[in-house]
Write a protein that holds these residues in place. Sequence first.
Motif, PDB file in Angstrom:
ATOM      1  N   ALA A  79      46.121 -34.732  77.387  1.00 31.25           N
ATOM      2  CA  ALA A  79      47.280 -34.060  77.975  1.00 31.25           C
ATOM      3  C   ALA A  79      47.006 -32.602  78.330  1.00 31.25           C
ATOM      4  CB  ALA A  79      48.480 -34.144  77.028  1.00 31.25           C
ATOM      5  N   LEU A  80      45.849 -32.094  77.940  1.00 33.90           N
ATOM      6  CA  LEU A  80      45.488 -30.720  78.312  1.00 33.90           C
ATOM      7  C   LEU A  80      44.948 -30.753  79.736  1.00 33.90           C
ATOM      8  CD1 LEU A  80      43.671 -29.031  75.296  1.00 33.90           C
ATOM      9  CD2 LEU A  80      45.783 -28.338  76.393  1.00 33.90           C
ATOM     10  N   ASP A  81      45.688 -30.133  80.648  1.00 28.78           N
ATOM     11  CA  ASP A  81      45.274 -30.216  82.038  1.00 28.78           C
ATOM     12  C   ASP A  81      45.337 -28.895  82.799  1.00 28.78           C
ATOM     13  OD1 ASP A  81      47.976 -29.947  82.071  1.00 28.78           O
ATOM     14  OD2 ASP A  81      48.387 -31.759  83.223  1.00 28.78           O
ATOM     15  N   SER A  82      45.707 -27.814  82.099  1.00 26.01           N
ATOM     16  CA  SER A  82      45.786 -26.536  82.811  1.00 26.01           C
ATOM     17  C   SER A  82      45.583 -25.359  81.866  1.00 26.01           C
ATOM     18  CB  SER A  82      47.142 -26.391  83.508  1.00 26.01           C
ATOM     19  OG  SER A  82      48.160 -26.167  82.556  1.00 26.01           O
ATOM     20  N   TRP A  83      45.118 -24.267  82.465  1.00 24.75           N
ATOM     21  CA  TRP A  83      44.962 -23.037  81.704  1.00 24.75           C
ATOM     22  C   TRP A  83      46.310 -22.520  81.231  1.00 24.75           C
ATOM     23  CZ3 TRP A  83      41.086 -21.051  79.255  1.00 24.75           C
ATOM     24  CH2 TRP A  83      39.791 -21.356  79.655  1.00 24.75           C
ATOM     25  N   SER A  84      47.351 -22.762  81.993  1.00 26.48           N
ATOM     26  CA  SER A  84      48.672 -22.264  81.581  1.00 26.48           C
ATOM     27  C   SER A  84      49.133 -22.954  80.301  1.00 26.48           C
ATOM     28  CB  SER A  84      49.700 -22.416  82.703  1.00 26.48           C
ATOM     29  OG  SER A  84      49.903 -23.769  83.016  1.00 26.48           O
ATOM     30  N   THR A  85      48.845 -24.235  80.147  1.00 26.70           N
ATOM     31  CA  THR A  85      49.200 -24.943  78.920  1.00 26.70           C
ATOM     32  C   THR A  85      48.391 -24.408  77.747  1.00 26.70           C
ATOM     33  OG1 THR A  85      49.768 -26.942  80.144  1.00 26.70           O
ATOM     34  CG2 THR A  85      49.292 -27.207  77.800  1.00 26.70           C
ATOM     35  N   VAL A  86      47.094 -24.225  77.950  1.00 22.44           N
ATOM     36  CA  VAL A  86      46.221 -23.691  76.902  1.00 22.44           C
ATOM     37  C   VAL A  86      46.687 -22.300  76.498  1.00 22.44           C
ATOM     38  CG1 VAL A  86      43.869 -22.894  76.400  1.00 22.44           C
ATOM     39  CG2 VAL A  86      44.228 -25.089  77.554  1.00 22.44           C
ATOM     40  N   SER A  87      46.975 -21.469  77.479  1.00 22.77           N
ATOM     41  CA  SER A  87      47.428 -20.102  77.212  1.00 22.77           C
ATOM     42  C   SER A  87      48.757 -20.098  76.459  1.00 22.77           C
ATOM     43  CB  SER A  87      47.554 -19.345  78.533  1.00 22.77           C
ATOM     44  OG  SER A  87      48.005 -18.039  78.309  1.00 22.77           O
ATOM     45  N   ALA A  88      49.675 -20.964  76.867  1.00 26.42           N
ATOM     46  CA  ALA A  88      50.986 -21.032  76.203  1.00 26.42           C
ATOM     47  C   ALA A  88      50.830 -21.460  74.750  1.00 26.42           C
ATOM     48  CB  ALA A  88      51.906 -21.996  76.950  1.00 26.42           C
ATOM     49  N   ILE A  89      50.008 -22.453  74.496  1.00 20.76           N
ATOM     50  CA  ILE A  89      49.793 -22.922  73.125  1.00 20.76           C
ATOM     51  C   ILE A  89      49.176 -21.821  72.284  1.00 20.76           C
ATOM     52  CG2 ILE A  89      48.406 -24.495  71.698  1.00 20.76           C
ATOM     53  CD1 ILE A  89      48.927 -26.649  73.872  1.00 20.76           C
ATOM     54  N   ASN A  90      48.141 -21.171  72.801  1.00 17.32           N
ATOM     55  CA  ASN A  90      47.485 -20.104  72.038  1.00 17.32           C
ATOM     56  C   ASN A  90      48.439 -18.947  71.748  1.00 17.32           C
ATOM     57  OD1 ASN A  90      45.108 -21.539  71.883  1.00 17.32           O
ATOM     58  ND2 ASN A  90      44.091 -20.407  73.518  1.00 17.32           N
ATOM     59  N   ALA A  91      49.213 -18.555  72.745  1.00 14.11           N
ATOM     60  CA  ALA A  91      50.161 -17.448  72.553  1.00 14.11           C
ATOM     61  C   ALA A  91      51.235 -17.824  71.533  1.00 14.11           C
ATOM     62  CB  ALA A  91      50.801 -17.068  73.882  1.00 14.11           C
ATOM     63  N   GLU A  92      51.739 -19.031  71.605  1.00 12.44           N
ATOM     64  CA  GLU A  92      52.797 -19.440  70.682  1.00 12.44           C
ATOM     65  C   GLU A  92      52.275 -19.610  69.256  1.00 12.44           C
ATOM     66  OE1 GLU A  92      56.121 -19.684  70.909  1.00 12.44           O
ATOM     67  OE2 GLU A  92      56.014 -18.887  72.934  1.00 12.44           O
ATOM     68  N   LEU A  93      51.049 -20.062  69.089  1.00  6.68           N
ATOM     69  CA  LEU A  93      50.484 -20.160  67.741  1.00  6.68           C
ATOM     70  C   LEU A  93      50.277 -18.772  67.147  1.00  6.68           C
ATOM     71  CD1 LEU A  93      47.966 -23.120  68.080  1.00  6.68           C
ATOM     72  CD2 LEU A  93      50.208 -23.122  66.965  1.00  6.68           C
ATOM     73  N   THR A  94      49.882 -17.831  67.976  1.00  7.71           N
ATOM     74  CA  THR A  94      49.757 -16.443  67.512  1.00  7.71           C
ATOM     75  C   THR A  94      51.110 -15.898  67.087  1.00  7.71           C
ATOM     76  OG1 THR A  94      47.825 -16.061  68.904  1.00  7.71           O
ATOM     77  CG2 THR A  94      49.052 -14.108  68.184  1.00  7.71           C
ATOM     78  N   GLU A  95      52.130 -16.188  67.858  1.00 13.77           N
ATOM     79  CA  GLU A  95      53.487 -15.738  67.519  1.00 13.77           C
ATOM     80  C   GLU A  95      53.972 -16.393  66.223  1.00 13.77           C
ATOM     81  OE1 GLU A  95      57.153 -13.626  68.093  1.00 13.77           O
ATOM     82  OE2 GLU A  95      55.054 -13.305  68.580  1.00 13.77           O
ATOM     83  N   LEU A  96      53.683 -17.670  66.039  1.00 15.58           N
ATOM     84  CA  LEU A  96      54.037 -18.344  64.789  1.00 15.58           C
ATOM     85  C   LEU A  96      53.359 -17.657  63.608  1.00 15.58           C
ATOM     86  CD1 LEU A  96      55.240 -20.589  63.026  1.00 15.58           C
ATOM     87  CD2 LEU A  96      53.365 -22.081  63.795  1.00 15.58           C
ATOM     88  N   GLY A  97      52.093 -17.336  63.733  1.00 15.30           N
ATOM     89  CA  GLY A  97      51.386 -16.632  62.666  1.00 15.30           C
ATOM     90  C   GLY A  97      52.016 -15.293  62.349  1.00 15.30           C
ATOM     91  N   ARG A  98      52.396 -14.551  63.388  1.00 16.67           N
ATOM     92  CA  ARG A  98      53.014 -13.237  63.176  1.00 16.67           C
ATOM     93  C   ARG A  98      54.342 -13.371  62.456  1.00 16.67           C
ATOM     94  NH1 ARG A  98      56.963 -10.452  64.597  1.00 16.67           N
ATOM     95  NH2 ARG A  98      57.657 -11.879  66.216  1.00 16.67           N
TER      96      ARG A  98
END
Length: 152
Positions: free
Chosen positions: A107-126
């Motif tokens: 289901a990973l098909d775009s940089w925007s999805t990868v970027s969104a997941i990475n940004a949201e995981l960082t926010e969850l950690g914070r």
Amino acid sequence: MSLDVETPDPPELESDADLSDYDDVDVAGANDTHRDDLDAFLREGAWEEGFAEWAAQSDLDESEWEIVEDLGLVTGFDFFWDDFADRVGYHAPGLPEDWKERDLHPALDSWSTVSAINAELTELGRIVSDRLKADYVDWDADYEAPDDLPDF
């Protein structure tokens, strides 16, 4: 937007993990990272509370969260006491830059999805880190600045 998913189990913190293994973590003079204490706090409610706060404002959708779960990314979180900064530091897992070459998930098909997941995981950690510091940590930093620092 909000994400309506079941709260995953908190990550298990390893008391002997080496902070220098993380490219995104810079901790000066970390002697006691209190990982055992933080692990207990996560299980006592800090993870569930932080996750609920994060999910209420998350921009991820259920299909993106499914990728996170399928890849077991939540287990990659790490939380540790940063005595020098008097804070709970964290390392958030993320998808690597070579996600496409590695064919990580169908289901990973775009940089925007990868970027969104990475940004949201960082926010969850914070958010979880802030929750731990505000509501659970009851010790003070042991770091004392040298006496010869200039006054500004």
